[in-house]
Design a protein around this motif. Structure first.
Motif, mmCIF file in Angstrom:
data_model
loop_
_atom_site.group_PDB
_atom_site.id
_atom_site.type_symbol
_atom_site.label_atom_id
_atom_site.label_comp_id
_atom_site.label_asym_id
_atom_site.label_seq_id
_atom_site.Cartn_x
_atom_site.Cartn_y
_atom_site.Cartn_z
ATOM 1 N N GLY A 218 -39.697 -86.341 -39.370
ATOM 2 C CA GLY A 218 -38.677 -87.339 -39.189
ATOM 3 C C GLY A 218 -38.795 -88.339 -37.993
ATOM 4 O O GLY A 218 -37.773 -88.978 -37.758
ATOM 5 N N TYR A 219 -40.085 -88.330 -37.574
ATOM 6 C CA TYR A 219 -40.315 -89.259 -36.506
ATOM 7 C C TYR A 219 -40.104 -90.859 -36.965
ATOM 8 O O TYR A 219 -39.694 -91.497 -36.121
ATOM 9 C CB TYR A 219 -41.879 -89.126 -36.062
ATOM 10 C CG TYR A 219 -42.020 -87.762 -35.618
ATOM 11 C CD1 TYR A 219 -40.928 -86.920 -34.715
ATOM 12 C CD2 TYR A 219 -43.198 -87.192 -35.532
ATOM 13 C CE1 TYR A 219 -41.459 -85.638 -34.310
ATOM 14 C CE2 TYR A 219 -43.460 -85.772 -35.005
ATOM 15 C CZ TYR A 219 -42.447 -85.067 -34.539
ATOM 16 O OH TYR A 219 -42.810 -83.847 -33.978
ATOM 17 N N ALA A 220 -40.615 -91.242 -38.111
ATOM 18 C CA ALA A 220 -40.672 -92.583 -38.389
ATOM 19 C C ALA A 220 -39.372 -92.918 -38.693
ATOM 20 O O ALA A 220 -38.579 -94.149 -38.258
ATOM 21 C CB ALA A 220 -41.278 -92.883 -39.550
ATOM 22 N N SER A 221 -38.343 -91.983 -39.317
ATOM 23 C CA SER A 221 -36.900 -92.390 -39.594
ATOM 24 C C SER A 221 -36.144 -92.378 -38.262
ATOM 25 O O SER A 221 -35.419 -93.546 -37.941
ATOM 26 C CB SER A 221 -36.437 -91.094 -40.261
ATOM 27 O OG SER A 221 -36.783 -91.006 -41.649
ATOM 28 N N ALA A 222 -36.613 -91.601 -37.256
ATOM 29 C CA ALA A 222 -35.893 -91.919 -35.899
ATOM 30 C C ALA A 222 -36.342 -92.967 -35.165
ATOM 31 O O ALA A 222 -35.347 -93.779 -34.675
ATOM 32 C CB ALA A 222 -36.197 -90.597 -34.996
ATOM 33 N N LYS A 245 -44.778 -98.523 -54.499
ATOM 34 C CA LYS A 245 -45.768 -97.446 -54.982
ATOM 35 C C LYS A 245 -45.735 -96.043 -53.929
ATOM 36 O O LYS A 245 -46.392 -95.077 -54.124
ATOM 37 C CB LYS A 245 -47.344 -98.117 -55.125
ATOM 38 C CG LYS A 245 -47.542 -99.142 -56.236
ATOM 39 C CD LYS A 245 -48.928 -99.318 -56.599
ATOM 40 C CE LYS A 245 -49.614 -100.024 -55.417
ATOM 41 N NZ LYS A 245 -50.870 -100.510 -55.744
ATOM 42 N N ASN A 246 -44.899 -96.432 -53.007
ATOM 43 C CA ASN A 246 -44.953 -95.511 -51.824
ATOM 44 C C ASN A 246 -43.577 -94.992 -51.745
ATOM 45 O O ASN A 246 -42.620 -95.284 -51.212
ATOM 46 C CB ASN A 246 -45.301 -95.896 -50.572
ATOM 47 C CG ASN A 246 -45.443 -94.919 -49.445
ATOM 48 O OD1 ASN A 246 -44.760 -93.915 -49.611
ATOM 49 N ND2 ASN A 246 -46.060 -95.351 -48.331
ATOM 50 N N PRO A 247 -43.090 -93.954 -52.737
ATOM 51 C CA PRO A 247 -41.829 -93.591 -52.749
ATOM 52 C C PRO A 247 -41.294 -92.919 -51.671
ATOM 53 O O PRO A 247 -40.058 -92.622 -51.293
ATOM 54 C CB PRO A 247 -41.970 -92.538 -53.968
ATOM 55 C CG PRO A 247 -43.413 -92.141 -54.169
ATOM 56 C CD PRO A 247 -43.938 -93.339 -53.854
ATOM 57 N N ASP A 248 -42.172 -92.112 -50.811
ATOM 58 C CA ASP A 248 -42.077 -91.378 -49.564
ATOM 59 C C ASP A 248 -41.186 -92.307 -48.595
ATOM 60 O O ASP A 248 -40.148 -92.071 -47.983
ATOM 61 C CB ASP A 248 -42.864 -90.762 -48.970
ATOM 62 C CG ASP A 248 -43.539 -89.586 -49.713
ATOM 63 O OD1 ASP A 248 -42.633 -89.024 -50.650
ATOM 64 O OD2 ASP A 248 -44.664 -89.048 -49.678
ATOM 65 N N SER A 249 -41.930 -93.469 -48.416
ATOM 66 C CA SER A 249 -41.380 -94.433 -47.319
ATOM 67 C C SER A 249 -40.106 -95.060 -48.045
ATOM 68 O O SER A 249 -39.206 -95.299 -47.018
ATOM 69 C CB SER A 249 -42.393 -95.566 -47.164
ATOM 70 O OG SER A 249 -42.466 -96.471 -48.154
ATOM 71 N N VAL A 252 -37.594 -92.600 -47.236
ATOM 72 C CA VAL A 252 -37.148 -92.609 -45.715
ATOM 73 C C VAL A 252 -36.193 -93.811 -45.259
ATOM 74 O O VAL A 252 -34.940 -93.449 -44.517
ATOM 75 C CB VAL A 252 -38.440 -92.644 -45.010
ATOM 76 C CG1 VAL A 252 -37.926 -93.073 -43.485
ATOM 77 C CG2 VAL A 252 -39.205 -91.424 -44.793
ATOM 78 N N TYR A 253 -36.186 -94.813 -45.664
ATOM 79 C CA TYR A 253 -35.303 -96.004 -45.308
ATOM 80 C C TYR A 253 -33.970 -95.769 -45.979
ATOM 81 O O TYR A 253 -33.072 -96.032 -45.394
ATOM 82 C CB TYR A 253 -36.323 -97.460 -45.905
ATOM 83 C CG TYR A 253 -37.494 -97.545 -45.497
ATOM 84 C CD1 TYR A 253 -37.763 -97.368 -43.995
ATOM 85 C CD2 TYR A 253 -38.523 -97.867 -46.215
ATOM 86 C CE1 TYR A 253 -39.118 -97.533 -43.443
ATOM 87 C CE2 TYR A 253 -39.820 -98.228 -45.570
ATOM 88 C CZ TYR A 253 -40.047 -97.880 -44.248
ATOM 89 O OH TYR A 253 -41.250 -98.223 -43.769
ATOM 90 N N GLN A 254 -34.054 -95.487 -47.117
ATOM 91 C CA GLN A 254 -32.701 -95.060 -47.955
ATOM 92 C C GLN A 254 -31.975 -94.160 -47.221
ATOM 93 O O GLN A 254 -30.720 -94.315 -47.245
ATOM 94 C CB GLN A 254 -32.934 -95.080 -49.347
ATOM 95 C CG GLN A 254 -33.491 -96.068 -50.325
ATOM 96 C CD GLN A 254 -34.066 -95.555 -51.525
ATOM 97 O OE1 GLN A 254 -33.371 -94.647 -52.155
ATOM 98 N NE2 GLN A 254 -35.069 -96.344 -52.308
ATOM 99 N N ASN A 255 -32.468 -93.172 -46.613
ATOM 100 C CA ASN A 255 -31.934 -92.177 -45.982
ATOM 101 C C ASN A 255 -31.204 -92.282 -44.711
ATOM 102 O O ASN A 255 -30.352 -91.806 -44.247
ATOM 103 C CB ASN A 255 -32.780 -90.731 -45.794
ATOM 104 C CG ASN A 255 -33.067 -89.783 -47.051
ATOM 105 O OD1 ASN A 255 -32.455 -90.233 -47.870
ATOM 106 N ND2 ASN A 255 -34.397 -89.290 -46.967
#
Length: 270
Positions: A218-222, A245-249, A252-255
């Motif tokens: 969660g570091y990038a999210s925070a 092409k990067n579903p993870d990032s 993260v932003y949507q969350n």
């Protein structure tokens, strides 16, 4: 007929047709600030072309322009750009592809899609809870770690392998720009993110990166959430671009509250 578009031009100020697509095309604000850039608009301000020398041009056309008129305007623009070196075009997929098809036939060039990005803005932040660590503004003492992170970002985002030492100058410049921040856990950096540009209504976040060994915490999210709070305190709305092409990032932003505002496609000419 095209007119010159200048910084803070009426074509990109609040209330203009452009502002309905402003998040998608936010980089046009940045390009227009460069005195060396080529920025054009139609008299009715419903079409804008903006290019930094040596880079792809950005092309926006208002959605209420019918297809036949779009074709005519694009042909007129291509004629205007006859002596301009053009590396490619960037815009919403429909516009970028229409320009590319016409441009490639007229100039006998080949092309390929470089990247498709989702544009996001964050009208209401959802701040993550329980993430260990704290934000710290990067300083000169962090040049080495930032250079290492930039090399990692290039590897992950573009598949390009470079030595961290080659990124030292860029790292120093980003730090000097004053928008680069780190997430610190137990005294050590574990993620970075940058406020790269401020336009009148938005501020753009980029260069978000977490080394592999520190991911899924969660570091990038925070960190991005903290940057959003800084931006909101300035009465601006956070925005960013994310590679589809990067579903993870993207997740993260949507969350943390980022909402989709449309696709942007980059096409390269060769």
């Amino acid at each position: 007929m095209f007119l010159k578009l200048i910084h803070n031009d009426t074509a990109i100020t609040e209330g203009s047709p452009f502002t309905s697509d402003e998040v998608q095309y936010n980089l046009i604000h940045r390009i227009s600030e460069d005195p060396n850039s080529l920025c054009l608009k139609t008299p009715d301000e419903k079409m804008i072309f903006a290019q930094t020398p040596g880079h792809k041009g950005w092309l926006w056309i208002s959605n209420d322009i019918p297809s036949k008129e779009r074709t005519s305007l694009i042909n007129e623009l291509i004629n205007q750009l006859a002596e301009v070196p053009l590396q490619g075009v960037t815009g919403d997929p429909k516009t970028a592809r229409m320009f590319t098809e016409i441009f490639s036939k007229i100039n006998n060039v080949q092309y390929e899609k470089d990247m498709t990005m989702e544009a996001y803005h964050c009208p209401k932040l959802i701040k993550p809870e329980g993430v260990k660590g704290e934000i710290l503004k990067a300083t000169e003492q962090h040049v080495d770690v930032v250079a290492d992170y930039l090399a990692g970002f290039m590897r992950d985002a573009f598949g390009t392998t470079v030595e961290p030492s080659s990124q030292q100058t860029r790292a120093a410049a980003m730090i000097a720009g004053g928008g680069l921040y780190l997430w610190i856990v137990n005294g050590q950096p574990v993620a970075k993110a940058n406020i790269s540009h401020r336009s009148p209504r938005h501020a753009r976040i980029n260069a978000v990166f977490t080394p592999i060994q520190h991911r899924k915490n969660g570091y990038a999210s925070a960190l991005v959430a903290e940057l959003c709070e800084i931006i909101e305190s300035e009465k601006r709305i956070p925005m960013l671009y994310a590679d589809v092409k990067n579903p993870d990032s993207n997740k993260v932003y949507q969350n943390i509250g980022f909402q989709k505002c449309g696709l942007i496609e980059e096409i390269k000419f060769f």
